[in-house]
Motif scaffolding. Structure first.
Motif, PDB file in Angstrom:
ATOM      1  N   LEU A 214      29.662  49.926 -21.743  1.00 27.24           N
ATOM      2  CA  LEU A 214      31.025  50.321 -22.109  1.00 27.24           C
ATOM      3  C   LEU A 214      32.006  49.178 -21.850  1.00 27.24           C
ATOM      4  N   GLY A 218      34.484  47.209 -24.517  1.00 26.37           N
ATOM      5  CA  GLY A 218      35.919  47.042 -24.300  1.00 26.37           C
ATOM      6  C   GLY A 218      36.335  45.586 -24.287  1.00 26.37           C
ATOM      7  N   TYR A 219      35.569  44.735 -23.625  1.00 20.92           N
ATOM      8  CA  TYR A 219      35.901  43.305 -23.578  1.00 20.92           C
ATOM      9  C   TYR A 219      35.836  42.697 -24.975  1.00 20.92           C
ATOM     10  N   TRP A 249      37.201  44.439 -14.044  1.00 17.20           N
ATOM     11  CA  TRP A 249      38.103  44.568 -15.175  1.00 17.20           C
ATOM     12  C   TRP A 249      39.580  44.452 -14.799  1.00 17.20           C
ATOM     13  N   GLY A 267      45.579  47.183 -23.243  1.00 19.23           N
ATOM     14  CA  GLY A 267      44.398  47.869 -23.763  1.00 19.23           C
ATOM     15  C   GLY A 267      43.234  47.821 -22.784  1.00 19.23           C
ATOM     16  N   LEU A 268      43.057  46.678 -22.117  1.00 18.77           N
ATOM     17  CA  LEU A 268      41.992  46.568 -21.121  1.00 18.77           C
ATOM     18  C   LEU A 268      42.231  47.500 -19.943  1.00 18.77           C
ATOM     19  N   TRP A 271      41.474  51.003 -21.182  1.00 16.55           N
ATOM     20  CA  TRP A 271      40.023  51.145 -21.356  1.00 16.55           C
ATOM     21  C   TRP A 271      39.316  51.250 -19.996  1.00 16.55           C
ATOM     22  N   VAL A 275      38.010  54.964 -20.062  1.00 21.48           N
ATOM     23  CA  VAL A 275      36.620  54.938 -20.545  1.00 21.48           C
ATOM     24  C   VAL A 275      35.653  54.588 -19.426  1.00 21.48           C
TER      25      VAL A 275
END
Length: 357
Positions: A214, A218-219, A249, A267-268, A271, A275
Motif C-alpha cells: 500500500l 501511495g508513493y 511516511w 496527499g501523502l 494516504w 490507507v
C-alpha cells in the motif's frame, strides 16, 4: 514439636542431580545464546512444514530425507530468499545515503526549516542533528554485521530443521513423554504452541508486506522517488512499536512539503493516515479470525524485547516468546494452582460431613 525431620537420601541425590543439570543448562544457554534465533527459526519452519512432511511421507510414500530436503528448498525459495532479496535492495539503495553525512544533514535540515517556517516548531538543534546523523551513519557496519550473523543462523537453522523433519515421529513422541503435565495440559500446550507459532510467523509478515505494498502504491501516486525501496522500508517499520509505518511516511511527507510540493505532501499525509494506518487494524482483524487472537500489546512488547535479543528476527521471535510465556503461565495455573484450590475446597467441605458422620 519434632525438629528431627529426616530427608530421604534419594531426595538429596535428586536435588543434587537436578542442581547439576540446571548448572550445565545455564552454561550451555550462555554459550549457545547466539544460536537461539536459529533454533526458534527451525521450530517455526517445522510447525509450518509439519503437515506437508506427514502428507509426503505417509500418503505420497516419499522417503524422509527427500521430503525434508524438498520442503527445505521450497521454504528457502518462498520465504527466505524473498526476505534476502528485499533486504539487499534496501541495503544497496541506502548504503550510499548512510555513508554521506551531508545528504542526511540536508534531508533533516529541510524538514526542520519547513517546520520552523510554517509552525514555528524547532524540531532539531545542531546537537540533535549531529546525534541523528551519527546514529544513521553508524547503521552501515551494523547492517553488514547483522547480514553475516543472519547467514550463520540461516545455515544452523536449516541444519536443525533437517533432523527435526526426518525424525518427526520420534521427536513428537519424546516431547509428549517429556512434558511433566497432565494429558489435557499436554494437549493444550502443544496445540496452542503450534497455533501461536503459526499466527506470529504468518500474521506479522503478511501485515508488514501488505502495508508495504500500500505504501508503494501511495508513493508512486504522489511522485516519491524510488517508491519500491521506501515501500519496503515502510513495511519493515510497520513492526516498530508505537511508531510503526509513521517512521517512514511522515518524514517523506514533510520533506515533500518542504520542497514546495504542497499537494503531493498533503496527499501523502492523507494516504498515510487513512490507507496505511487504517489498513493495519483491518488486516489484523481479518487475520485474527483465521489465526490465534493475539493481543496487540503482546506484539508491541514482544517486538521491543525481540529486537534487543535477536536483531531483525526479533520482529517474529519476540512476540512468539512472549506469547509462549503467557501460555505456560496459564498452563501452570491450570496444572498446579487450580488443583491446590480444588483440594483445599474439597477438604473444607468434607470436614463438617465427616464430623456429622
Amino acid at each position: 514439636m519434632d525438629f528431627n525431620v529426616r530427608i530421604h537420601p534419594n531426595k538429596v541425590r535428586q536435588v543434587l542431580f537436578l542442581s547439576l543439570l540446571l548448572l550445565i543448562l545455564v552454561v550451555l544457554c550462555i554459550h549457545f545464546f547466539f544460536l537461539l534465533s536459529a533454533l526458534l527459526g527451525a521450530v517455526t519452519l517445522y510447525v509450518l512444514l509439519r503437515k506437508a512432511m506427514i502428507r509426503m511421507t505417509l500418503h505420497w510414500k516419499w522417503k524422509n530425507g527427500l521430503s525434508a530436503l524438498s520442503l527445505m528448498l521450497l521454504s528457502l525459495v518462498a520465504i527466505v530468499l524473498p526476505f534476502g532479496w528485499l533486504g539487499s535492495i534496501v541495503i544497496d539503495r541506502i548504503s550510499p545515503f548512510l555513508q554521506d553525512p551531508n545528504a542526511i544533514n540536508h534531508f533533516f535540515t529541510q524538514i526542520d526549516g519547513y517546520l520552523q517556517h510554517q509552525f514555528h516548531f524547532n524540531m532539531l538543534d545542531k546537537e540533535n542533528l549531529a546525534k541523528i546523523t551519527n546514529a544513521i551513519t553508524g547503521l552501515a557496519p551494523t547492517l553488514l554485521g547483522s547480514t553475516l550473523n543472519m547467514l550463520t543462523n540461516l545455515i544452523v537453522m536449516y541444519f536443525l530443521l533437517y533432523f527435526m523433519l526426518t525424525s518427526i515421529t520420534s521427536l513428537e513422541a519424546w516431547v509428549r513423554k517429556s512434558l511433566p503435565l497432565r494429558q489435557e495440559n499436554k494437549i493444550l500446550v502443544l496445540s496452542q504452541a503450534k497455533a501461536i507459532i503459526s499466527s506470529n510467523a504468518i500474521g506479522i509478515p503478511i501485515v508488514a508486506a501488505l502495508q508495504g505494498l500500500l505504501a508503494v502504491l501511495g508513493y508512486y501516486l504522489f511522485g516519491v522517488s524510488d517508491p519500491v525501496m521506501w515501500g519496503i522500508m515502510t513495511g519493515i517499520c510497520s513492526v516498530i512499536p508505537f511508531v510503526g509505518t509513521m517512521a517512514t511516511w511522515v518524514p517523506i511527507a514533510v520533506y515533500t512539503l518542504a520542497q514546495g510540493h504542497v499537494g503531493q505532501g498533503a496527499g501523502l499525509i492523507a494516504w498515510g493516515f487513512i490507507v496505511i494506518g487504517l489498513s493495519d487494524n483491518v488486516l489484523r482483524l481479518i487475520l485474527q479470525k483465521r489465526l490465534v487472537d493475539i493481543h496487540p500489546l503482546i506484539t508491541v512488547f514482544g517486538v521491543v524485547v525481540g529486537l534487543d535479543m535477536f536483531g531483525f528476527w526479533g520482529v517474529i521471535f519476540g512476540p512468539l516468546l512472549l506469547s509462549l510465556f503467557i501460555l505456560l503461565v496459564r498452563v501452570y495455573i491450570n496444572e498446579f494452582i487450580n488443583d491446590e484450590v480444588t483440594v483445599e475446597a474439597v477438604t473444607e467441605d468434607s470436614g463438617p460431613d465427616q464430623k456429622e458422620k
